[in-house]
Design a protein around this motif. Sequence first.
Motif, PDB file in Angstrom:
ATOM      1  N   PRO A 126       3.516   1.294  -5.904  1.00  0.00           N
ATOM      2  CA  PRO A 126       3.337   2.745  -5.887  1.00  0.00           C
ATOM      3  C   PRO A 126       3.127   3.325  -7.284  1.00  0.00           C
ATOM      4  N   ALA A 129      -0.441   3.058  -8.111  1.00  0.00           N
ATOM      5  CA  ALA A 129      -1.189   4.107  -7.415  1.00  0.00           C
ATOM      6  C   ALA A 129      -1.086   5.424  -8.176  1.00  0.00           C
ATOM      7  N   PHE A 130       0.122   5.748  -8.643  1.00  0.00           N
ATOM      8  CA  PHE A 130       0.332   6.983  -9.405  1.00  0.00           C
ATOM      9  C   PHE A 130      -0.491   6.969 -10.694  1.00  0.00           C
ATOM     10  N   SER A 139      -8.366   9.662  -5.868  1.00  0.00           N
ATOM     11  CA  SER A 139      -7.725  10.443  -4.818  1.00  0.00           C
ATOM     12  C   SER A 139      -7.376   9.508  -3.665  1.00  0.00           C
ATOM     13  N   LEU A 140      -6.095   9.406  -3.370  1.00  0.00           N
ATOM     14  CA  LEU A 140      -5.633   8.548  -2.293  1.00  0.00           C
ATOM     15  C   LEU A 140      -5.175   9.406  -1.117  1.00  0.00           C
ATOM     16  N   TYR A 142      -2.992  10.264   2.367  1.00  0.00           N
ATOM     17  CA  TYR A 142      -1.602  10.050   2.749  1.00  0.00           C
ATOM     18  C   TYR A 142      -1.434   8.670   3.375  1.00  0.00           C
ATOM     19  N   GLN A 144      -3.009   5.940   2.559  1.00  0.00           N
ATOM     20  CA  GLN A 144      -2.961   4.921   1.513  1.00  0.00           C
ATOM     21  C   GLN A 144      -1.668   5.015   0.702  1.00  0.00           C
ATOM     22  N   TRP A 145      -1.171   6.237   0.466  1.00  0.00           N
ATOM     23  CA  TRP A 145       0.121   6.380  -0.200  1.00  0.00           C
ATOM     24  C   TRP A 145       1.218   5.737   0.642  1.00  0.00           C
ATOM     25  N   SER A 146       1.160   5.965   1.945  1.00  0.00           N
ATOM     26  CA  SER A 146       2.153   5.367   2.841  1.00  0.00           C
ATOM     27  C   SER A 146       2.102   3.850   2.769  1.00  0.00           C
ATOM     28  N   CYS A 148       1.229   2.010   0.223  1.00  0.00           N
ATOM     29  CA  CYS A 148       1.813   1.556  -1.044  1.00  0.00           C
ATOM     30  C   CYS A 148       3.332   1.460  -0.947  1.00  0.00           C
ATOM     31  N   TYR A 313      -3.936   0.385   4.347  1.00  0.00           N
ATOM     32  CA  TYR A 313      -4.599   0.775   3.096  1.00  0.00           C
ATOM     33  C   TYR A 313      -6.109   0.554   3.151  1.00  0.00           C
ATOM     34  N   THR A 326      -5.002  13.867   1.142  1.00  0.00           N
ATOM     35  CA  THR A 326      -4.514  14.569  -0.027  1.00  0.00           C
ATOM     36  C   THR A 326      -5.276  15.843  -0.255  1.00  0.00           C
TER      37      THR A 326
END
Length: 358
Positions: A126, A129-130, A139-140, A142, A144-146, A148, A313, A326
């Motif tokens: 994560p 990703a940040f 730009s990811l 939600y 893809q964030w999930s 990670c 992802y 996002t």
Amino acid sequence: MTAQSGTVSPTAKLAVLVLMSFMTTIYLILIRWTRITSSEKYITTTAVAMQESLKFMFAFAILIWESKGISSALHTIKLEAYDQPMSTLKMAVPSVVYALQNNMNFIALSNLDVPVQQVLYQLKIPAAAFCSVLLMGKSLSYQQWSACFMVFAGLAMVEYNPSSAAGTNSNQNVLVGVGAVFVAVFCSAFAGVYFEKIVKKDETSIWVCNLQMYMWTTSASIIAVLTKDLSAVNEYGFFYAYSPAVWVLLVIGSVNGLIVSLVLKYADNIVKGFAAAISIVLSTIASHFLFQYDVGLGLLVGCTIICGAICLYCLPLPCLDSKFVTVATKMTGSQYDQLTSVTFADEDDEINSADSTK
């Protein structure tokens, strides 16, 4: 895609990722094998120095092959490195950050039990990703964030083994240990994304970038030998306990380093983390059979979570609407469905797509 277009087909990108997972798995197993099967232990700092030197030599050999001759390769190095000292200087940044990361890991392991350190260290995915959003403007969704954070949870279950935890030492400072882990996590993420940005944005050949990077890392590793293990080297020799298995380990580690640079060039640092996650799972399974490593239900559950995270992802869900995307992208569900994914999209197309929606 054709070579002229300067892009690489999704199949080729997937092949590089699979190759990285496979090579990393073998590398991790060999490290363990070479450390437990011989009564004579090689000096680890010399092994790191030798591995970095091999990376430099392999990168130079590939550049010669790509340039169709040593004179052309030297000319390329002169134009893209020697005549542009700032380009070479920029490559010192990830080298210094990686050195800081190694020191932070040492401090963390001195103040935390190994299972706790390993679980917290998986936050590097994560964190990558940040850093990708912060440094490269990605730009990811939600989704893809999930994914990670799911792979972090899966790896935590795979890595955590309560039976291997030692008793708490009164000299340990948990707060210092946790702080050191977080610094190491963001050092890993920052250095990886920084190098990714250089190899994607600069016109410098990826192999010249590798030569610049390995020049710094080789120098740093030699300094480590001189400052930490000079007495041992003087007593036993630089190549002490270098068995054939150790040489295979060094070659595989060197080749894997070059593969990682290709992953960063044609995919991204987040995907590299997913490939590394697969290799951790595979090496854990292999360790169960080779070294009688105790695994339980956590491995099965963790593997399931990681596989689900990778699918989440890489494969955009057509049912998603704008509320799951996002705010930075402001895409509708149908627009997002048209994207193949960050993993296999061309980097320029991805950036242009994000810019056009701002």
